[in-house]
Design a protein around this motif. Structure first.
Motif, mmCIF file in Angstrom:
data_model
loop_
_atom_site.group_PDB
_atom_site.id
_atom_site.type_symbol
_atom_site.label_atom_id
_atom_site.label_comp_id
_atom_site.label_asym_id
_atom_site.label_seq_id
_atom_site.Cartn_x
_atom_site.Cartn_y
_atom_site.Cartn_z
ATOM 1 N N GLN B 114 0.861 -1.178 0.000
ATOM 2 C CA GLN B 114 0.000 0.000 0.000
ATOM 3 C C GLN B 114 0.892 1.221 0.000
ATOM 4 O O GLN B 114 1.562 1.511 0.993
ATOM 5 N N LYS B 115 0.884 1.929 -1.095
ATOM 6 C CA LYS B 115 1.872 3.001 -1.291
ATOM 7 C C LYS B 115 2.028 3.961 -0.089
ATOM 8 O O LYS B 115 3.097 4.061 0.480
ATOM 9 N N ASP B 116 0.936 4.649 0.265
ATOM 10 C CA ASP B 116 1.102 5.727 1.245
ATOM 11 C C ASP B 116 0.911 5.273 2.678
ATOM 12 O O ASP B 116 1.312 5.956 3.608
ATOM 13 N N ARG B 117 0.288 4.123 2.831
ATOM 14 C CA ARG B 117 -0.103 3.739 4.195
ATOM 15 C C ARG B 117 0.750 2.625 4.777
ATOM 16 O O ARG B 117 0.515 2.191 5.894
ATOM 17 N N ALA B 118 1.723 2.117 4.009
ATOM 18 C CA ALA B 118 2.486 0.957 4.478
ATOM 19 C C ALA B 118 3.392 1.337 5.641
ATOM 20 O O ALA B 118 4.075 2.361 5.608
ATOM 21 N N ILE B 119 3.359 0.513 6.690
ATOM 22 C CA ILE B 119 4.333 0.702 7.772
ATOM 23 C C ILE B 119 5.168 -0.567 7.911
ATOM 24 O O ILE B 119 4.740 -1.668 7.547
ATOM 25 N N SER B 120 6.349 -0.386 8.458
ATOM 26 C CA SER B 120 7.279 -1.498 8.619
ATOM 27 C C SER B 120 6.914 -2.324 9.859
ATOM 28 O O SER B 120 6.157 -1.874 10.726
ATOM 29 N N TRP B 142 -9.517 -13.817 -1.115
ATOM 30 C CA TRP B 142 -8.479 -13.077 -1.853
ATOM 31 C C TRP B 142 -8.087 -11.772 -1.149
ATOM 32 O O TRP B 142 -7.502 -10.894 -1.758
ATOM 33 N N GLY B 143 -8.398 -11.657 0.120
ATOM 34 C CA GLY B 143 -7.868 -10.536 0.896
ATOM 35 C C GLY B 143 -8.879 -9.492 1.320
ATOM 36 O O GLY B 143 -10.027 -9.464 0.861
ATOM 37 N N LEU B 144 -8.442 -8.631 2.227
ATOM 38 C CA LEU B 144 -9.298 -7.592 2.823
ATOM 39 C C LEU B 144 -9.818 -6.626 1.768
ATOM 40 O O LEU B 144 -9.080 -6.182 0.890
ATOM 41 N N HIS B 145 -11.072 -6.279 1.893
ATOM 42 C CA HIS B 145 -11.705 -5.302 1.002
ATOM 43 C C HIS B 145 -11.067 -3.925 1.211
ATOM 44 O O HIS B 145 -10.645 -3.583 2.309
ATOM 45 N N GLU B 146 -11.067 -3.154 0.139
ATOM 46 C CA GLU B 146 -10.536 -1.791 0.191
ATOM 47 C C GLU B 146 -11.193 -0.958 1.309
ATOM 48 O O GLU B 146 -10.526 -0.136 1.950
ATOM 49 N N ASP B 147 -12.463 -1.182 1.586
ATOM 50 C CA ASP B 147 -13.129 -0.445 2.675
ATOM 51 C C ASP B 147 -12.432 -0.690 4.011
ATOM 52 O O ASP B 147 -12.345 0.214 4.848
ATOM 53 N N VAL B 148 -11.988 -1.925 4.225
ATOM 54 C CA VAL B 148 -11.299 -2.241 5.487
ATOM 55 C C VAL B 148 -9.914 -1.591 5.487
ATOM 56 O O VAL B 148 -9.492 -1.009 6.489
ATOM 57 N N LEU B 149 -9.237 -1.657 4.348
ATOM 58 C CA LEU B 149 -7.906 -1.028 4.269
ATOM 59 C C LEU B 149 -8.028 0.480 4.516
ATOM 60 O O LEU B 149 -7.187 1.077 5.199
ATOM 61 N N GLN B 150 -9.089 1.092 3.993
ATOM 62 C CA GLN B 150 -9.293 2.534 4.194
ATOM 63 C C GLN B 150 -9.585 2.849 5.658
ATOM 64 O O GLN B 150 -9.172 3.886 6.176
ATOM 65 N N LYS B 151 -10.311 1.969 6.291
ATOM 66 C CA LYS B 151 -10.678 2.186 7.694
ATOM 67 C C LYS B 151 -9.467 1.995 8.630
ATOM 68 O O LYS B 151 -9.434 2.535 9.739
ATOM 69 N N ALA B 152 -8.502 1.222 8.177
ATOM 70 C CA ALA B 152 -7.337 0.930 9.024
ATOM 71 C C ALA B 152 -6.467 2.179 9.202
ATOM 72 O O ALA B 152 -6.391 3.028 8.309
ATOM 73 N N ASP B 153 -5.831 2.265 10.349
ATOM 74 C CA ASP B 153 -4.884 3.367 10.585
ATOM 75 C C ASP B 153 -3.590 3.135 9.809
ATOM 76 O O ASP B 153 -2.945 4.079 9.377
ATOM 77 N N HIS B 154 -3.211 1.872 9.684
ATOM 78 C CA HIS B 154 -1.975 1.523 8.979
ATOM 79 C C HIS B 154 -2.173 0.197 8.257
ATOM 80 O O HIS B 154 -3.022 -0.602 8.638
ATOM 81 N N VAL B 155 -1.333 -0.017 7.248
ATOM 82 C CA VAL B 155 -1.305 -1.318 6.571
ATOM 83 C C VAL B 155 0.143 -1.815 6.627
ATOM 84 O O VAL B 155 1.074 -1.099 6.247
ATOM 85 N N LEU B 156 0.327 -3.032 7.124
ATOM 86 C CA LEU B 156 1.689 -3.583 7.240
ATOM 87 C C LEU B 156 2.291 -3.852 5.866
ATOM 88 O O LEU B 156 1.587 -4.252 4.935
ATOM 89 N N GLU B 157 3.588 -3.675 5.764
ATOM 90 C CA GLU B 157 4.343 -4.099 4.571
ATOM 91 C C GLU B 157 4.018 -5.554 4.236
ATOM 92 O O GLU B 157 3.869 -6.377 5.142
#
Lengths: 187, 187
Positions: B114-120, B142-157
């Motif tokens: 996730q380009k802008d939201r990825a954390i290490s 096939w993975g978390l919906h974009e709505d969940v990714l948007q709701k998250a504070d961060h997305v892991l690498e």
């Protein structure tokens, strides 16, 4: 890197510490193959002397490599190409030797700490980085039989998660160990 | 450490990138619970809005917590005590908040970067070490919906294994991620 992985179904222990040949868990074959592909291993041996279990494993592979599964999900096809069904550990060693021209170093895994034979993940990474051929062994059911641990050149330190509980599934233990040995994290 | 884990069955994607509610894989509940117990997490949410799937998860838990399974294997009983079946992510957040008195930081996982939201992993370890309440989310199918990714504070690498292949099962991905965030290896 010349890393091979073996999932041993015999000889292993059952919960009463008796020696058994365990049944194959189809999901393990998929999970190990996908892990192996992710971490760049050279081959994955499903080790069982039971002919019906060998046939089961072969049927799973056929479905995903040349049957309907190959069209349905080509990522599985790619991963399952790593799998060989093999009747014994000795036969797996022989196959690695034929392919690499060297007898592999056998590294076993165990949930309990092996006093004199335990090696660290760091030490195992050094073997791999130096070009050694390594066959990494995992036990199904209640774990690898003492005969296999004795035959191994080394036994990896158990996984410590910071709690007293260490009863992981073999799939998840293998994931953690492959990541510790091969993965590039920022730790 | 105040770490919670959620396994999301809705909303997730199927292989055609359509939004679905996935079926529960019973083995996932066991594997996540055993991982959670090993790494000392405080709770594990099986998130599904489907009532028949909630009933299936509850039946599995009953078998191992108070049924025959509890006598057969008490390690499973201990691990499955971590599990709550929950109809939605919002409800899981609410339960964590009730228990901890704080809204959890939501960290999602995804096989793609996730380009802008990825954390290490290192950054996520700092959150945990500083006492933050964290709810770590994994997607089935096939993975978390974009709505969940948007709701998250961060997305892991994403997990990098040194190859181009990244199609791990959610069980094995969770094992690797928990070990990277919480495990004490010698790396």
């Amino acid at each position: 890197m010349r890393l091979y992985v073996g999932l041993v179904h015999f000889p292993v222990y059952n919960k009463h510490n008796e020696t058994i040949a365990s049944a194959i868990t189809p999901m393990d074959i998929h999970d190990f193959a996908r892990l192996g592909k992710t971490y760049g291993i050279k081959g994955f041996f499903v080790i069982t002397p039971l002919e019906d279990q060998q046939a089961l494993a072969s049927r799973i592979m056929r479905h995903w490599i040349s049957g309907y599964g190959a069209q349905y999900n080509h990522h599985r096809k790619e991963a399952l190409g790593l799998v060989s069904v093999t009747p014994s550990l000795d036969m797996a060693v022989k196959k690695v030797k034929e392919r690499e021209g060297l007898t592999p170093t056998l590294i076993a895994t165990d949930a309990a700490k092996q006093k004199d034979r335990a090696i660290s993940y760091e030490a195992a990474r050094v073997f791999l980085a130096s070009g050694d051929v390594v066959l990494l062994l995992f036990g199904t059911a209640w774990g690898l039989h003492e005969d296999v641990l004795q035959k191994a050149d080394h036994v990896l330190e158990p996984i410590l998660g910071g709690s007293a509980y260490n009863h992981l599934s073999v799939r998840t233990a293998a994931a953690i160990i492959l990541d510790r040995l091969v993965g590039k994290s920022d730790c």
